[in-house]
Design an enzyme around this catalytic site. Structure first.
Site, PDB file in Angstrom:
ATOM      1  N   ARG A   1       0.851  -1.199   0.000  1.00 47.24           N
ATOM      2  CA  ARG A   1       0.000   0.000   0.000  1.00 47.24           C
ATOM      3  C   ARG A   1       0.873   1.230   0.000  1.00 47.24           C
ATOM      4  O   ARG A   1       1.731   1.371   0.872  1.00 47.24           O
ATOM      5  CB  ARG A   1      -0.861   0.023   1.269  1.00 47.24           C
ATOM      6  CG  ARG A   1      -2.135  -0.685   1.130  1.00 47.24           C
ATOM      7  CD  ARG A   1      -3.118  -0.385   2.212  1.00 47.24           C
ATOM      8  NE  ARG A   1      -2.617   0.131   3.476  1.00 47.24           N
ATOM      9  CZ  ARG A   1      -3.385   0.360   4.514  1.00 47.24           C
ATOM     10  NH1 ARG A   1      -4.676   0.121   4.438  1.00 47.24           N
ATOM     11  NH2 ARG A   1      -2.903   0.813   5.638  1.00 47.24           N
TER      12      ARG A   1
ATOM     13  N   THR B   1      -1.151   7.500  -0.642  1.00 46.38           N
ATOM     14  CA  THR B   1      -2.461   7.390  -1.314  1.00 46.38           C
ATOM     15  C   THR B   1      -3.310   6.265  -0.727  1.00 46.38           C
ATOM     16  O   THR B   1      -4.512   6.215  -0.957  1.00 46.38           O
ATOM     17  CB  THR B   1      -2.270   7.086  -2.809  1.00 46.38           C
ATOM     18  OG1 THR B   1      -1.632   5.802  -2.925  1.00 46.38           O
ATOM     19  CG2 THR B   1      -1.399   8.141  -3.478  1.00 46.38           C
TER      20      THR B   1
ATOM     21  N   ASP C   1       0.451  -3.685  12.299  1.00 46.18           N
ATOM     22  CA  ASP C   1       0.893  -4.003  10.939  1.00 46.18           C
ATOM     23  C   ASP C   1       1.230  -5.493  10.872  1.00 46.18           C
ATOM     24  O   ASP C   1       2.216  -5.951  11.466  1.00 46.18           O
ATOM     25  CB  ASP C   1       2.118  -3.153  10.581  1.00 46.18           C
ATOM     26  CG  ASP C   1       2.501  -3.330   9.118  1.00 46.18           C
ATOM     27  OD1 ASP C   1       2.755  -4.478   8.698  1.00 46.18           O
ATOM     28  OD2 ASP C   1       2.522  -2.326   8.390  1.00 46.18           O
TER      29      ASP C   1
ATOM     30  N   ASP D   1       4.757  -6.533   9.510  1.00 46.00           N
ATOM     31  CA  ASP D   1       5.839  -6.216  10.456  1.00 46.00           C
ATOM     32  C   ASP D   1       5.824  -7.163  11.650  1.00 46.00           C
ATOM     33  O   ASP D   1       6.886  -7.568  12.148  1.00 46.00           O
ATOM     34  CB  ASP D   1       5.699  -4.772  10.942  1.00 46.00           C
ATOM     35  CG  ASP D   1       6.191  -3.779   9.895  1.00 46.00           C
ATOM     36  OD1 ASP D   1       6.894  -4.193   8.959  1.00 46.00           O
ATOM     37  OD2 ASP D   1       5.860  -2.581  10.021  1.00 46.00           O
TER      38      ASP D   1
HETATM   39  C1  PRP Z   1      -1.194  -4.882   4.234  1.00 45.35           C
HETATM   40  C2  PRP Z   1      -2.006  -6.163   4.282  1.00 45.35           C
HETATM   41  C3  PRP Z   1      -2.805  -6.076   3.004  1.00 45.35           C
HETATM   42  C4  PRP Z   1      -3.058  -4.597   2.872  1.00 45.35           C
HETATM   43  C5  PRP Z   1      -4.459  -4.316   3.302  1.00 45.35           C
HETATM   44  O1  PRP Z   1      -0.111  -5.011   3.418  1.00 45.35           O
HETATM   45  O2  PRP Z   1      -1.225  -7.305   4.398  1.00 45.35           O
HETATM   46  O3  PRP Z   1      -2.125  -6.581   1.876  1.00 45.35           O
HETATM   47  O4  PRP Z   1      -2.131  -3.931   3.742  1.00 45.35           O
HETATM   48  O5  PRP Z   1      -4.778  -2.985   3.098  1.00 45.35           O
HETATM   49  P1  PRP Z   1      -5.920  -2.526   2.091  1.00 45.35           P
HETATM   50  O6  PRP Z   1      -7.096  -3.405   2.320  1.00 45.35           O
HETATM   51  O7  PRP Z   1      -6.175  -1.103   2.513  1.00 45.35           O
HETATM   52  O8  PRP Z   1      -5.387  -2.596   0.698  1.00 45.35           O
HETATM   53  P2  PRP Z   1       1.035  -3.885   3.330  1.00 45.35           P
HETATM   54  O9  PRP Z   1       0.684  -2.869   2.297  1.00 45.35           O
HETATM   55  O10 PRP Z   1       1.276  -3.353   4.714  1.00 45.35           O
HETATM   56  O11 PRP Z   1       2.264  -4.660   2.765  1.00 45.35           O
HETATM   57  P3  PRP Z   1       3.192  -5.760   3.458  1.00 45.35           P
HETATM   58  O12 PRP Z   1       2.353  -7.000   3.669  1.00 45.35           O
HETATM   59  O13 PRP Z   1       4.253  -5.977   2.452  1.00 45.35           O
HETATM   60  O14 PRP Z   1       3.698  -5.217   4.766  1.00 45.35           O
HETATM   61  N1  URA Z   2      -2.374  -3.491   6.994  1.00 45.49           N
HETATM   62  C1  URA Z   2      -2.029  -3.968   8.207  1.00 45.49           C
HETATM   63  O1  URA Z   2      -1.058  -4.716   8.338  1.00 45.49           O
HETATM   64  N2  URA Z   2      -2.761  -3.601   9.267  1.00 45.49           N
HETATM   65  C2  URA Z   2      -3.835  -2.789   9.161  1.00 45.49           C
HETATM   66  O2  URA Z   2      -4.489  -2.498  10.176  1.00 45.49           O
HETATM   67  C3  URA Z   2      -4.181  -2.306   7.892  1.00 45.49           C
HETATM   68  C4  URA Z   2      -3.429  -2.677   6.816  1.00 45.49           C
END
Ligand code: PRP
Ligand code: URA
Length: 209
Positions: free
Chosen positions: A104, A108, A200, A203
């Site tokens: 994400r 944005t 997160d 993380d």
């Molecule tokens: C997180 C999560 C989803 C997304 C959800 O990923 O694992 O893929 O956010 O958010 P949304 O419904 O608003 O699109 P992130 O972008 O943090 O990436 P990562 O798993 O690589 O940390």
């Molecule tokens: N992605 C995450 O990992 N946690 C949230 O709460 C939203 C998006």
């Protein structure tokens, strides 16, 4: 929402409570994500097609059933979806695994795809997408759209926590996709994080806090 299954099983609720706790460390968090994915997978595979088979027991021939043909492909959304893969494979070890990479954009909040590799026989398989978090729904919606372009038999989406906003957006954009979530939370904060949520997910799974 007919197409949404929210789990009320005590084992899932118990594990989810520990997962949310900010004092739960990486090792335990990772194990819990995997265990919850296993429990959810049991339900998400309830409608897999069966075929009649005859099996020779030590005493007689049994008319019984087995899962028919090529069945499943799991597709984790990187990174956090990776945490669910071991758990689902423990139930369906013969499944294939595709990967879709998305993050994400922090400004944005829109998903950005950076990788996609699916099994070549996806048209013969049912796909279950894995991602612990359904927040705005943007990543899930784009992942489903991308995977649909490969013509799988069907698509399901499995997440651990969903925000009402994400559930609404995903079921509106893809009403044919059944959504499984271990818990539905209250709302998204200004950074599009799920509240109360678990933080997160990527993380916490990978220890990159
Ligand atoms: C997180 C999560 C989803 C997304 C959800 O990923 O694992 O893929 O956010 O958010 P949304 O419904 O608003 O699109 P992130 O972008 O943090 O990436 P990562 O798993 O690589 O940390
Ligand atoms: N992605 C995450 O990992 N946690 C949230 O709460 C939203 C998006």
């Amino acid at each position: 929402m007919d197409n949404v299954c929210i789990f009320d099983h005590p084992l899932i609720q118990h594990k989810l409570a520990i997962l949310r706790d900010k004092s739960t460390g990486t090792k335990e968090f990772r194990a819990l994500v995997s265990e919850i994915a296993t429990l959810m997978c049991y339900e998400a595979t309830r409608d897999l097609p069966l075929t009649d088979v005859k099996v020779e027991t030590p005493l007689a021939t049994a008319d019984t059933k087995m899962i028919a043909g090529k069945t499943l492909a799991f597709v984790p959304i990187l990174r956090a979806g990776l945490g669910m893969v071991d758990g689902v494979l423990s139930l369906v070890p013969g499944a294939k695994v595709g990967h879709i990479g998305m993050y994400r954009d922090p400004e944005t909040k829109e998903p950005v795809e950076y990788y996609c590799k699916l099994p070549s026989d996806v048209p013969e398989r049912e796909v279950i997408i894995l991602d612990p978090m359904l927040a705005t729904g943007g990543s899930a919606i784009d992942a489903v759209t991308r995977i649909k372009s490969y013509n799988p038999k069907s698509i399901k989406f499995m997440c651990i926590l969903a925000a009402p906003e994400g559930l609404e957006a995903l079921t509106k954009a893809h009403p044919d996709v059944k959504v499984y979530c271990a818990g539905k939370d209250l709302y998204l904060n200004d950074h599009a994080y799920i509240i109360p949520g678990l933080g997160d997910a990527g993380d916490r799974i990978f220890g990159t806090l």
